[in-house]
Design an enzyme around this catalytic site. Structure first.
Site, PDB file in Angstrom:
ATOM      1  N   ASN A 117      45.888  41.788   3.503  1.00 31.21           N
ATOM      2  CA  ASN A 117      44.264  41.478   3.412  1.00 31.21           C
ATOM      3  C   ASN A 117      44.356  40.670   4.379  1.00 31.21           C
ATOM      4  O   ASN A 117      44.112  39.068   4.334  1.00 31.21           O
ATOM      5  CB  ASN A 117      43.697  41.400   2.088  1.00 31.21           C
ATOM      6  CG  ASN A 117      42.010  41.440   2.280  1.00 31.21           C
ATOM      7  OD1 ASN A 117      41.465  42.764   3.156  1.00 31.21           O
ATOM      8  ND2 ASN A 117      40.759  40.851   1.437  1.00 31.21           N
ATOM      9  N   HIS A 119      39.622  38.754   5.401  1.00 28.66           N
ATOM     10  CA  HIS A 119      39.038  38.773   4.434  1.00 28.66           C
ATOM     11  C   HIS A 119      38.182  37.501   5.547  1.00 28.66           C
ATOM     12  O   HIS A 119      38.389  36.869   5.333  1.00 28.66           O
ATOM     13  CB  HIS A 119      38.886  38.231   2.914  1.00 28.66           C
ATOM     14  CG  HIS A 119      37.575  38.031   2.567  1.00 28.66           C
ATOM     15  ND1 HIS A 119      36.373  39.035   1.671  1.00 28.66           N
ATOM     16  CD2 HIS A 119      36.826  36.906   2.604  1.00 28.66           C
ATOM     17  CE1 HIS A 119      35.761  38.202   1.932  1.00 28.66           C
ATOM     18  NE2 HIS A 119      36.113  37.182   1.796  1.00 28.66           N
ATOM     19  N   SER A 146      40.401  34.978   6.893  1.00 28.44           N
ATOM     20  CA  SER A 146      41.713  34.554   5.766  1.00 28.44           C
ATOM     21  C   SER A 146      42.743  35.645   6.111  1.00 28.44           C
ATOM     22  O   SER A 146      41.971  37.376   6.212  1.00 28.44           O
ATOM     23  CB  SER A 146      41.103  33.965   4.451  1.00 28.44           C
ATOM     24  OG  SER A 146      40.433  32.919   4.645  1.00 28.44           O
ATOM     25  N   ASP A 155      40.160  39.003  -3.299  1.00 29.87           N
ATOM     26  CA  ASP A 155      40.085  37.774  -2.372  1.00 29.87           C
ATOM     27  C   ASP A 155      41.030  36.564  -3.430  1.00 29.87           C
ATOM     28  O   ASP A 155      40.295  35.804  -2.005  1.00 29.87           O
ATOM     29  CB  ASP A 155      39.062  37.867  -2.038  1.00 29.87           C
ATOM     30  CG  ASP A 155      38.626  39.096  -1.185  1.00 29.87           C
ATOM     31  OD1 ASP A 155      39.016  39.982  -1.227  1.00 29.87           O
ATOM     32  OD2 ASP A 155      36.834  39.543  -1.719  1.00 29.87           O
TER      33      ASP A 155
HETATM   34  C1  GRF Z   1      36.516  42.712   9.093  1.00 30.63           C
HETATM   35  O1  GRF Z   1      35.347  41.433   9.456  1.00 30.63           O
HETATM   36  C2  GRF Z   1      37.565  42.365   7.623  1.00 30.63           C
HETATM   37  O2  GRF Z   1      37.284  41.085   7.815  1.00 30.63           O
HETATM   38  C3  GRF Z   1      36.604  43.136   6.762  1.00 30.63           C
HETATM   39  O3  GRF Z   1      36.236  43.993   7.085  1.00 30.63           O
HETATM   40  C4  GRF Z   1      35.432  44.073   8.314  1.00 30.63           C
HETATM   41  C5  GRF Z   1      36.453  45.123   8.900  1.00 30.63           C
HETATM   42  O4  GRF Z   1      35.776  45.228  10.103  1.00 30.63           O
HETATM   43  N1  GRF Z   1      37.734  42.537   5.227  1.00 30.63           N
HETATM   44  P1  GRF Z   1      37.175  46.399  11.154  1.00 30.63           P
HETATM   45  O5  GRF Z   1      36.513  47.344  10.402  1.00 30.63           O
HETATM   46  O6  GRF Z   1      38.149  45.793  11.148  1.00 30.63           O
HETATM   47  O7  GRF Z   1      35.896  46.618  12.381  1.00 30.63           O
END
Ligand code: GRF
Length: 235
Positions: A117, A119, A146, A155
């Site tokens: 994932n 985050h 991360s 997370d």
């Molecule tokens: C990103 O900031 C990611 O870290 C978080 O959700 C957002 C997704 O953005 N989990 P995108 O859809 O990849 O543009």
């Protein structure tokens, strides 16, 4: 986390399934970086039929599937259908890239050691939502993103790598989010590449890098590459 079945012997390219609920810019970074030899995005799955991520996948010629929770009695039933769909594309690795639903324990365990994932915080700081506003409110000088293996706790799985950015005076959450997002893309691509190359894998609650447990997450350099620990000196 049970002992990981990964790295499973996979032939290159590493087959990746991506889960995304919205914009899909991290997905786009993976689509742009896939070169047919190291890793390939083989399926994109969304819980929202109108997610722009699905359009990005379709534009790249990648199968894009929406499975919406409506009509499923429980989270477990929905996740079982999602996982069955994911498995039709036989992925080696599942990447959660802006997937906004909490996964059931059964789904996480099905992909133990094979699901990562991204985050937007320097975990363990700020799990959950609104991370950028929280970093500003806390007066932090640095924020970032991360990439970690997914475990049932939100997370909280073993961290693979991070990208750091400065928090500037007067930053709004949106400004800070944009600065972080710019670094998320090379971070995610570098992590997927390192997994495909067999340099990074999960072993129980450890991340192994070049077969050695990682004490702190790898760091993304200004050049968009991960800084690997120096080779161990032979005794
Ligand atoms: C990103 O900031 C990611 O870290 C978080 O959700 C957002 C997704 O953005 N989990 P995108 O859809 O990849 O543009």
């Amino acid at each position: 986390m049970p002992h990981s079945p990964f790295p499973i012997p996979h032939s290159l390219p590493l087959r990746i399934a991506v889960l995304a609920s919205g914009r899909g810019s991290n997905l786009q970074a993976l689509l742009d970086a896939q070169d047919g030899s190291t890793f390939a995005v083989v399926g994109v799955f969304s819980d929202r039929a109108n997610a722009p991520a699905l359009d990005r996948a379709a534009a790249a010629g990648v199968p894009a599937i929406a499975i919406e929770p409506t009509g499923f009695a429980t989270r477990e039933a929905f996740d079982a259908a999602l996982c069955d769909a994911i498995d039709t594309c036989s992925p080696d690795l599942v990447v959660c890239a802006g997937y906004l639903r909490i996964l059931s324990d059964a789904a996480v365990e099905r992909y133990a050691g094979r699901m990562i994932n991204i985050h937007p915080s320097l975990l363990p700081k700020f799990p959950g939502l609104r991370t950028h506003a929280q970093a500003i409110a806390a007066g932090d000088a640095e924020h970032g993103a991360s990439v970690h293996y997914v475990i049932p706790a939100l997370d909280a799985g073993p961290r693979i790598a991070q990208a750091r950015v400065p928090v500037r005076p007067g930053d709004t959450p949106a400004q800070l989010a944009a600065r972080v997002l710019e670094r998320e893309h090379p971070l995610l691509v570098a992590c997927v590449r390192a997994i495909a190359e067999g340099r990074v894998f999960a072993s129980g609650s450890d991340v192994l890098v070049d077969s050695r447990p990682l004490a702190e997450p790898l760091l993304l350099g200004d050049d968009g590459r991960l800084t690997f620990p120096p080779e161990a000196t032979p005794p």
